[in-house]
Design a protein around this motif. Structure first.
Motif, PDB file in Angstrom:
ATOM      1  N   GLU A   1     -12.436  -4.501  19.287  1.00 22.73           N
ATOM      2  CA  GLU A   1     -13.557  -3.893  18.578  1.00 22.73           C
ATOM      3  C   GLU A   1     -12.978  -3.737  17.067  1.00 22.73           C
ATOM      4  N   ALA A   2     -11.520  -3.457  17.035  1.00 24.10           N
ATOM      5  CA  ALA A   2     -10.904  -3.222  15.570  1.00 24.10           C
ATOM      6  C   ALA A   2     -11.031  -4.528  14.917  1.00 24.10           C
ATOM      7  N   THR A   3     -10.890  -5.658  15.620  1.00 22.37           N
ATOM      8  CA  THR A   3     -10.803  -6.968  14.931  1.00 22.37           C
ATOM      9  C   THR A   3     -12.224  -7.289  14.464  1.00 22.37           C
ATOM     10  N   LEU A   4     -13.226  -7.161  15.224  1.00 26.70           N
ATOM     11  CA  LEU A   4     -14.683  -7.357  14.771  1.00 26.70           C
ATOM     12  C   LEU A   4     -15.190  -6.412  13.514  1.00 26.70           C
ATOM     13  N   GLU A   5     -14.390  -5.301  13.671  1.00 26.16           N
ATOM     14  CA  GLU A   5     -14.834  -4.144  12.613  1.00 26.16           C
ATOM     15  C   GLU A   5     -14.178  -4.847  11.180  1.00 26.16           C
ATOM     16  N   GLY A   6     -12.819  -5.032  11.454  1.00 28.41           N
ATOM     17  CA  GLY A   6     -12.008  -5.427  10.353  1.00 28.41           C
ATOM     18  C   GLY A   6     -12.633  -6.654   9.570  1.00 28.41           C
ATOM     19  N   VAL A   7     -13.119  -7.412  10.330  1.00 35.33           N
ATOM     20  CA  VAL A   7     -13.828  -8.993   9.896  1.00 35.33           C
ATOM     21  C   VAL A   7     -15.267  -8.617   9.228  1.00 35.33           C
ATOM     22  N   TYR A   8     -15.791  -7.548   9.599  1.00 42.93           N
ATOM     23  CA  TYR A   8     -17.238  -7.334   9.036  1.00 42.93           C
ATOM     24  C   TYR A   8     -17.499  -6.124   8.272  1.00 42.93           C
ATOM     25  N   SER A   9     -16.431  -5.622   7.891  1.00 45.83           N
ATOM     26  CA  SER A   9     -16.256  -4.279   7.415  1.00 45.83           C
ATOM     27  C   SER A   9     -16.751  -4.324   5.908  1.00 45.83           C
ATOM     28  N   ASP A  10     -17.065  -3.281   5.468  1.00 44.26           N
ATOM     29  CA  ASP A  10     -17.303  -3.435   3.823  1.00 44.26           C
ATOM     30  C   ASP A  10     -15.976  -3.441   3.223  1.00 44.26           C
ATOM     31  N   PRO A  11     -15.754  -4.443   2.115  1.00 44.06           N
ATOM     32  CA  PRO A  11     -14.458  -4.379   1.502  1.00 44.06           C
ATOM     33  C   PRO A  11     -13.562  -3.346   1.043  1.00 44.06           C
ATOM     34  N   ILE A  12     -14.226  -2.426   0.843  1.00 42.28           N
ATOM     35  CA  ILE A  12     -13.795  -1.109   0.420  1.00 42.28           C
ATOM     36  C   ILE A  12     -12.677  -0.706   1.474  1.00 42.28           C
ATOM     37  N   TYR A  13     -12.695  -1.001   2.815  1.00 44.38           N
ATOM     38  CA  TYR A  13     -11.872  -0.530   3.715  1.00 44.38           C
ATOM     39  C   TYR A  13     -10.854  -1.570   3.918  1.00 44.38           C
ATOM     40  N   ARG A  14     -10.790  -2.535   3.170  1.00 45.79           N
ATOM     41  CA  ARG A  14      -9.469  -3.516   3.014  1.00 45.79           C
ATOM     42  C   ARG A  14      -9.522  -4.600   4.082  1.00 45.79           C
ATOM     43  N   GLY A  15     -10.736  -4.988   4.785  1.00 46.89           N
ATOM     44  CA  GLY A  15     -11.122  -5.916   5.781  1.00 46.89           C
ATOM     45  C   GLY A  15     -12.035  -6.690   4.822  1.00 46.89           C
ATOM     46  N   ASN A  16     -12.319  -7.987   5.665  1.00 48.05           N
ATOM     47  CA  ASN A  16     -13.549  -8.812   5.091  1.00 48.05           C
ATOM     48  C   ASN A  16     -13.172  -9.237   3.656  1.00 48.05           C
ATOM     49  N   ARG A  17     -12.105  -9.732   3.348  1.00 52.32           N
ATOM     50  CA  ARG A  17     -11.943  -9.891   2.227  1.00 52.32           C
ATOM     51  C   ARG A  17     -12.505 -11.085   1.567  1.00 52.32           C
ATOM     52  N   GLY A  18     -12.792 -10.719   0.135  1.00 56.45           N
ATOM     53  CA  GLY A  18     -13.675 -11.818  -0.694  1.00 56.45           C
ATOM     54  C   GLY A  18     -14.971 -11.772  -0.076  1.00 56.45           C
ATOM     55  N   MET A  19     -15.462 -10.861   0.905  1.00 54.27           N
ATOM     56  CA  MET A  19     -16.896 -10.759   1.580  1.00 54.27           C
ATOM     57  C   MET A  19     -17.221 -12.112   2.389  1.00 54.27           C
ATOM     58  N   ALA A  20     -15.975 -13.032   2.771  1.00 51.39           N
ATOM     59  CA  ALA A  20     -15.928 -13.821   3.404  1.00 51.39           C
ATOM     60  C   ALA A  20     -16.842 -14.127   4.817  1.00 51.39           C
ATOM     61  N   GLY A  21     -16.392 -12.664   5.582  1.00 51.81           N
ATOM     62  CA  GLY A  21     -16.954 -12.371   6.794  1.00 51.81           C
ATOM     63  C   GLY A  21     -18.639 -12.167   6.630  1.00 51.81           C
ATOM     64  N   TRP A  22     -19.047 -11.619   5.648  1.00 50.36           N
ATOM     65  CA  TRP A  22     -20.528 -11.288   5.479  1.00 50.36           C
ATOM     66  C   TRP A  22     -20.988 -12.779   5.017  1.00 50.36           C
ATOM     67  N   LYS A  23     -20.362 -13.520   4.249  1.00 48.90           N
ATOM     68  CA  LYS A  23     -20.880 -14.907   3.942  1.00 48.90           C
ATOM     69  C   LYS A  23     -21.040 -15.728   5.295  1.00 48.90           C
ATOM     70  N   MET A  24     -20.190 -15.803   6.050  1.00 44.62           N
ATOM     71  CA  MET A  24     -20.324 -16.634   7.177  1.00 44.62           C
ATOM     72  C   MET A  24     -21.328 -16.466   8.071  1.00 44.62           C
ATOM     73  N   LYS A  25     -21.929 -14.995   8.000  1.00 41.39           N
ATOM     74  CA  LYS A  25     -23.284 -14.383   8.889  1.00 41.39           C
ATOM     75  C   LYS A  25     -24.268 -14.498   7.764  1.00 41.39           C
TER      76      LYS A  25
END
Length: 257
Positions: free
Chosen positions: A205-229
């Protein structure tokens, strides 16, 4: 047919304001999971020193220092959780994995706060082993649960291969994680306290949250997780594209843009 009956769903969205943001953004991510997308996603767009935990342009706005960790002060702990997350969400031809996306940094911040301390949850006894349909039941808070889980990942790696978990090859790491998922690793504590199966659930759960979270929380760098989806992030409005009959590929925006 009267004009009243011809009132379309699109017109409804426009007049109610739903299309201007708000609930559309919250539901769109779940709907896009599983879409086939192009693989030309560059996680390094707007990223500095991504392989070493350097800050993104978004992080620079928040004055988050390079290599800044709050909870994981021990390098071995951090490398272990980072490696485990990468096996759960590995890099592929579709895009970057959990490590490049900074999922471990997301978890680092969460464990140092209310999530890690279970500060908003009832944490008094009695404690019993939870059923699959039940939520969090442990007497340990999540910060302690993760520390125990990381310790057991290391123990298994050293017992089986005489090396640290982060140094094992992918197959060896997968074999250990699969045994965690199947609840076949003894945590050395009463099952009402902690189990390997539930730790794996928390980690996934933490992995998926970190991959797709708002970058303000230091995951999803460069919004690449969002871009993939092809998730547009926090758009101020969709009024300029709502009349389009085709899919709109919108450049995502973070919450603080």
């Amino acid at each position: 047919m009267s004009d009243e009956k011809q009132f379309s769903r699109r017109d409804f969205l426009k007049t109610t304001g739903i299309a201007t943001g708000g609930i559309v953004g919250g539901s769109l991510l779940g709907g896009l999971v599983g879409f086939n997308i192009d693989s030309d996603v560059d996680v390094n767009e707007g990223v500095k020193d991504s392989d070493t935990g350097g800050s993104t342009e978004s992080e620079d706005k928040l004055n988050i220092p390079d290599q800044g960790r709050i909870f994981f002060s021990n390098d071995e702990e951090f490398e272990t959780i980072e490696a485990a997350m990468e096996r759960i969400f590995p890099k592929s031809d579709i895009g970057p994995g959990a490590k490049e996306l900074g999922a471990a940094y997301y978890l680092d911040g969460q464990l140092a706060g209310a999530y890690g301390l279970n500060s908003r949850e009832y944490m008094q006894g009695p404690f019993y082993e939870g059923k699959p349909t039940q939520g969090y039941q442990s007497s340990l808070n999540r910060a302690s649960y993760f520390r125990l889980g990381i310790e057991k990942l290391q123990d298994e790696a050293k017992q089986r291969h005489d090396d640290s978990f982060s140094k094992l090859d992918g197959k060896q790491q997968d074999d250990i994680l699969k045994d965690f998922e199947k609840d076949e690793v003894d945590f050395g504590v009463p099952r009402s306290t902690a189990t390997s199966g539930f730790f794996f659930k928390l980690l996934r759960e933490a992995t998926l949250e970190g991959v797709y979270s708002d970058p303000i929380y230091r995951g999803n760098r460069g919004m690449a997780g969002w871009k993939m989806k092809q998730f547009p992030g926090h758009q101020h409005s969709y009024l300029d594209v709502i009349d389009s009959d085709g899919f709109e590929d919108i450049e995502p925006k973070p919450n603080f843009s």
